[in-house]
Motif scaffolding. Structure first.
Motif, PDB file in Angstrom:
ATOM      1  N   VAL A 149       0.612  -1.458  -0.103  1.00  0.00           N
ATOM      2  CA  VAL A 149       0.139   0.068  -0.016  1.00  0.00           C
ATOM      3  C   VAL A 149       0.902   1.364   0.167  1.00  0.00           C
ATOM      4  O   VAL A 149       0.550   2.622  -0.259  1.00  0.00           O
ATOM      5  CB  VAL A 149      -1.181   0.077   1.216  1.00  0.00           C
ATOM      6  CG1 VAL A 149      -2.149  -1.092   1.232  1.00  0.00           C
ATOM      7  CG2 VAL A 149      -0.141  -0.124   2.574  1.00  0.00           C
ATOM      8  N   ALA A 150       2.013   1.244   0.395  1.00  0.00           N
ATOM      9  CA  ALA A 150       2.957   2.291   0.393  1.00  0.00           C
ATOM     10  C   ALA A 150       4.545   1.901   0.671  1.00  0.00           C
ATOM     11  O   ALA A 150       4.868   1.100   0.955  1.00  0.00           O
ATOM     12  CB  ALA A 150       2.783   3.172   1.627  1.00  0.00           C
ATOM     13  N   SER A 151       5.402   2.720  -0.200  1.00  0.00           N
ATOM     14  CA  SER A 151       6.862   2.632  -0.130  1.00  0.00           C
ATOM     15  C   SER A 151       7.421   4.064  -0.176  1.00  0.00           C
ATOM     16  O   SER A 151       7.151   4.824  -1.027  1.00  0.00           O
ATOM     17  CB  SER A 151       7.052   1.801  -1.366  1.00  0.00           C
ATOM     18  OG  SER A 151       8.567   1.591  -1.369  1.00  0.00           O
ATOM     19  N   SER A 190       9.634   7.631  12.157  1.00  0.00           N
ATOM     20  CA  SER A 190       8.835   8.749  12.025  1.00  0.00           C
ATOM     21  C   SER A 190       8.058   8.368  10.567  1.00  0.00           C
ATOM     22  O   SER A 190       6.685   8.589  10.317  1.00  0.00           O
ATOM     23  CB  SER A 190       9.365  10.137  11.551  1.00  0.00           C
ATOM     24  OG  SER A 190      10.441   9.892  10.737  1.00  0.00           O
ATOM     25  N   VAL A 191       8.436   7.765   9.760  1.00  0.00           N
ATOM     26  CA  VAL A 191       7.929   7.336   8.354  1.00  0.00           C
ATOM     27  C   VAL A 191       6.873   6.274   8.747  1.00  0.00           C
ATOM     28  O   VAL A 191       5.778   6.121   7.977  1.00  0.00           O
ATOM     29  CB  VAL A 191       9.097   6.980   7.495  1.00  0.00           C
ATOM     30  CG1 VAL A 191       8.228   6.260   5.912  1.00  0.00           C
ATOM     31  CG2 VAL A 191       9.841   8.028   6.630  1.00  0.00           C
ATOM     32  N   THR A 192       7.303   5.305   9.397  1.00  0.00           N
ATOM     33  CA  THR A 192       6.395   4.320   9.923  1.00  0.00           C
ATOM     34  C   THR A 192       5.370   4.689  10.405  1.00  0.00           C
ATOM     35  O   THR A 192       4.180   4.535  10.245  1.00  0.00           O
ATOM     36  CB  THR A 192       7.101   3.261  10.906  1.00  0.00           C
ATOM     37  OG1 THR A 192       8.241   2.524  10.191  1.00  0.00           O
ATOM     38  CG2 THR A 192       5.924   2.129  11.142  1.00  0.00           C
ATOM     39  N   GLN A 193       5.216   5.634  11.451  1.00  0.00           N
ATOM     40  CA  GLN A 193       4.332   6.722  12.236  1.00  0.00           C
ATOM     41  C   GLN A 193       3.342   7.205  11.095  1.00  0.00           C
ATOM     42  O   GLN A 193       2.106   7.051  11.092  1.00  0.00           O
ATOM     43  CB  GLN A 193       4.633   7.747  12.845  1.00  0.00           C
ATOM     44  CG  GLN A 193       3.842   8.492  13.702  1.00  0.00           C
ATOM     45  CD  GLN A 193       4.439   9.332  14.739  1.00  0.00           C
ATOM     46  OE1 GLN A 193       5.142   9.963  14.173  1.00  0.00           O
ATOM     47  NE2 GLN A 193       3.733   9.618  15.755  1.00  0.00           N
ATOM     48  N   GLU A 194       3.848   7.872  10.086  1.00  0.00           N
ATOM     49  CA  GLU A 194       3.143   8.418   9.036  1.00  0.00           C
ATOM     50  C   GLU A 194       2.344   7.416   8.301  1.00  0.00           C
ATOM     51  O   GLU A 194       1.226   7.769   7.874  1.00  0.00           O
ATOM     52  CB  GLU A 194       4.169   9.284   8.332  1.00  0.00           C
ATOM     53  CG  GLU A 194       3.486  10.002   6.990  1.00  0.00           C
ATOM     54  CD  GLU A 194       4.470  10.601   6.075  1.00  0.00           C
ATOM     55  OE1 GLU A 194       3.969  10.890   4.814  1.00  0.00           O
ATOM     56  OE2 GLU A 194       5.396  10.497   6.282  1.00  0.00           O
ATOM     57  N   LEU A 195       2.964   6.389   7.766  1.00  0.00           N
ATOM     58  CA  LEU A 195       2.443   5.150   6.988  1.00  0.00           C
ATOM     59  C   LEU A 195       1.334   4.521   7.695  1.00  0.00           C
ATOM     60  O   LEU A 195       0.024   4.318   7.039  1.00  0.00           O
ATOM     61  CB  LEU A 195       3.510   4.323   6.138  1.00  0.00           C
ATOM     62  CG  LEU A 195       4.469   5.290   5.220  1.00  0.00           C
ATOM     63  CD1 LEU A 195       5.376   4.087   4.712  1.00  0.00           C
ATOM     64  CD2 LEU A 195       3.774   5.968   4.288  1.00  0.00           C
ATOM     65  N   MET A 196       1.695   4.169   8.886  1.00  0.00           N
ATOM     66  CA  MET A 196       0.651   3.544   9.581  1.00  0.00           C
ATOM     67  C   MET A 196      -0.605   4.320  10.044  1.00  0.00           C
ATOM     68  O   MET A 196      -1.684   3.949  10.089  1.00  0.00           O
ATOM     69  CB  MET A 196       1.096   2.946  10.795  1.00  0.00           C
ATOM     70  CG  MET A 196       2.344   1.927  10.742  1.00  0.00           C
ATOM     71  SD  MET A 196       1.675   0.304  10.031  1.00  0.00           S
ATOM     72  CE  MET A 196       0.974  -0.133  11.558  1.00  0.00           C
ATOM     73  N   THR A 197      -0.463   5.746  10.188  1.00  0.00           N
ATOM     74  CA  THR A 197      -1.459   6.479  10.254  1.00  0.00           C
ATOM     75  C   THR A 197      -2.447   6.492   9.183  1.00  0.00           C
ATOM     76  O   THR A 197      -3.620   6.473   9.193  1.00  0.00           O
ATOM     77  CB  THR A 197      -1.058   8.027  10.734  1.00  0.00           C
ATOM     78  OG1 THR A 197      -0.327   7.961  11.777  1.00  0.00           O
ATOM     79  CG2 THR A 197      -2.272   8.868  10.842  1.00  0.00           C
ATOM     80  N   HIS A 252      -2.330   4.178   6.655  1.00  0.00           N
ATOM     81  CA  HIS A 252      -2.898   2.765   6.361  1.00  0.00           C
ATOM     82  C   HIS A 252      -2.830   1.941   7.765  1.00  0.00           C
ATOM     83  O   HIS A 252      -2.085   1.159   7.952  1.00  0.00           O
ATOM     84  CB  HIS A 252      -1.900   2.163   5.587  1.00  0.00           C
ATOM     85  CG  HIS A 252      -1.580   2.978   4.116  1.00  0.00           C
ATOM     86  ND1 HIS A 252      -2.616   2.880   3.261  1.00  0.00           N
ATOM     87  CD2 HIS A 252      -0.856   3.897   3.878  1.00  0.00           C
ATOM     88  CE1 HIS A 252      -2.335   3.780   2.151  1.00  0.00           C
ATOM     89  NE2 HIS A 252      -1.198   4.225   2.616  1.00  0.00           N
ATOM     90  N   PRO A 253      -3.797   2.213   8.563  1.00  0.00           N
ATOM     91  CA  PRO A 253      -3.740   1.319  10.128  1.00  0.00           C
ATOM     92  C   PRO A 253      -3.688  -0.156   9.986  1.00  0.00           C
ATOM     93  O   PRO A 253      -3.865  -0.639  10.892  1.00  0.00           O
ATOM     94  CB  PRO A 253      -5.069   2.152  10.809  1.00  0.00           C
ATOM     95  CG  PRO A 253      -5.884   2.525   9.822  1.00  0.00           C
ATOM     96  CD  PRO A 253      -5.016   3.046   8.267  1.00  0.00           C
TER      97      PRO A 253
END
Length: 332
Positions: free
Chosen positions: A215-217, A229-236, A238-239
Motif C-alpha cells: 500500500v505504500a513505499s 517517523s515514516v512508519t508512524q506516518e504510513l501507519m496513520t 494505513h492502520p
C-alpha cells in the motif's frame, strides 16, 4: 519520541560491543551464491608499505563498524597502512566528496569507497584515478553509466546480490500472510544503487504473494529516527498494515520502536544487514527476518582487492559474496 531517543542511546552503547564478535561467527543459511570466486589474501611482500584508505558512509550504523573490523584484519595480514574515514551520516554526500579530495591531496595509494550516492561521487573519484590512485567500490555500486560518461575506467565492485537478498527476506516475511494483508516498504536513499535493488527485490517478493497488497513505499534514508517517523506516518494513513519491510536494520529498528509504543504486536517487521541489535530483536520475537551481507568480509576483501591492484594484478570487475537469511529458525 523520548523513548525513541532512549532506544537509540542503547543502540549507540551497543556499538562498542561489536568488536568482540566477527560477523562470520553466525551460523546462518545462505540465500545467495558468489558469482565469482572469493578473493584470497596475497602474501605480504617486502615492497614499500602502501597506504590504503577505506571511506565509508558513517559509524552510526553497526554495519560499517563490522566493515572496518574486517578491513583492519586485512591490514594486519597484508602489511598495508590503512586509513579509515567516515562521514557524519549516510546522507552526508558532500562530506564524503571532501574526504576523497583530501585523500588525493594526502597522496594515498588506493581508496576503497562505500559511496553514499551512486552518482555524485563519480567526479571526485575520476580525479583520484587521474592522480594514479587505485579504486575499489564496495557495498553500494557506482552507477556504470555515470562512470562511463565521466571517462572513469570501470571500478572493481564487491558486494552481495542486494535484490536477491531483499527478495528472500520479504518473501520470508510474507510467507504465512492471510488474504488481504497490507504491507509497506521503507526504502533507503533513492539515489543509491543498493537501495534501488533492495526496493525492487522486496516489492517483487510481495507482488509474488497474492495474499499481500503493497500500500505504500517511502524512503527513510537508512536512519533509525526516520524509520520511526515514516512508519508512524504510513501507519496513520494505513492502520491495517501488518507487514513492514525495511531496506536496512536501522530503519527496521525505528519501525519496531514505533510499533511497540503503539502496542501493535500484530505487525511483522523485516530488515537487512543482520546487525547485532536486529539479531537480538529476532531472538526476542520483535523482528521476523534480516539479511547478513557479511560486512566484515566485504571490508576484508576490499583491502585484498586494493592490494592486488597496487601489485599490478588484474582483478574481477564484480565480486559477489554470499548473503545469508537470518530468521528465528536459523538462530537455533
Amino acid at each position: 519520541m523520548t523513548t525513541l531517543l532512549q532506544f537509540f542511546s542503547v543502540i549507540l552503547l551497543a556499538l562498542g560491543l561489536l568488536g568482540c564478535k566477527d560477523a562470520n561467527e553466525l551460523q546462518l543459511n545462505s540465500v545467495t551464491t558468489a558469482s565469482t570466486p572469493s578473493v584470497s589474501a596475497p602474501a605480504p611482500t617486502a615492497t614499500e608499505q602502501k597506504t590504503v584508505a577505506l571511506v565509508m558512509k558513517t559509524l552510526t550504523n553497526p554495519f560499517f563498524i563490522a566493515m572496518e573490523r574486517g578491513a583492519r584484519r586485512a591490514e594486519r595480514q597484508l602489511g598495508v597502512q590503512l586509513q579509515v574515514k567516515v562521514a557524519a551520516q549516510e546522507t552526508s554526500i558532500e562530506q564524503q566528496i571532501q574526504i576523497i579530495d583530501d585523500l588525493i591531496g594526502a597522496g594515498v595509494h588506493a581508496i576503497i569507497i562505500a559511496p553514499g550516492d551512486s552518482q555524485r561521487l563519480v567526479p571526485v573519484l575520476k580525479k583520484a584515478a587521474d592522480a594514479g590512485i587505485k579504486l575499489v567500490n564496495v557495498d553500494n555500486r557506482l552507477d556504470p553509466q555515470t562512470v562511463q560518461q565521466a571517462g572513469l575506467a570501470p571500478v572493481p565492485f564487491l558486494s552481495v546480490d542486494n535484490e536477491k537478498g531483499a527478495y528472500a527476506a520479504a518473501q520470508a516475511l510474507a510467507l504465512h500472510a492471510a488474504p488481504d494483508t497490507q504491507a509497506i516498504v521503507l526504502e533507503g536513499i533513492r539515489s543509491a544503487d543498493n537501495a534501488r535493488q533492495r526496493q525492487r527485490g522486496a516489492e517483487r517478493a510481495l507482488a509474488d504473494n497474492p495474499a499481500v497488497q503493497l500500500v505504500a513505499s517511502e524512503t527513510a534514508h537508512w536512519k533509525i529516527d526516520e524509520g520511526y517517523s515514516v512508519t508512524q506516518e504510513l501507519m496513520t494513513r494505513h492502520p491495517k498494515v501488518q507487514l513492514v519491510y525495511a531496506a536496512n536494520d536501522m530503519m527496521a529498528l525505528g519501525a519496531i520502536q514505533y510499533l511497540q509504543e503503539q502496542g501493535r504486536t500484530d505487525v511483522k517487521v523485516g530488515g537487512y544487514d543482520a546487525i547485532d541489535e536486529a539479531v537480538a530483536a529476532i531472538r526476542k520475537g520483535q523482528m521476523s527476518v534480516t539479511v547478513d551481507q557479511q560486512a566484515a568480509e566485504q571490508g576484508f576483501q576490499g583491502v585484498v582487492l586494493a592490494q592486488r591492484l597496487l601489485q599490478g594484478e588484474t582483478v574481477p570487475l564484480m565480486t559477489l559474496i554470499d548473503a545469508r537469511l537470518v530468521t528465528a529458525s536459523t538462530l537455533h
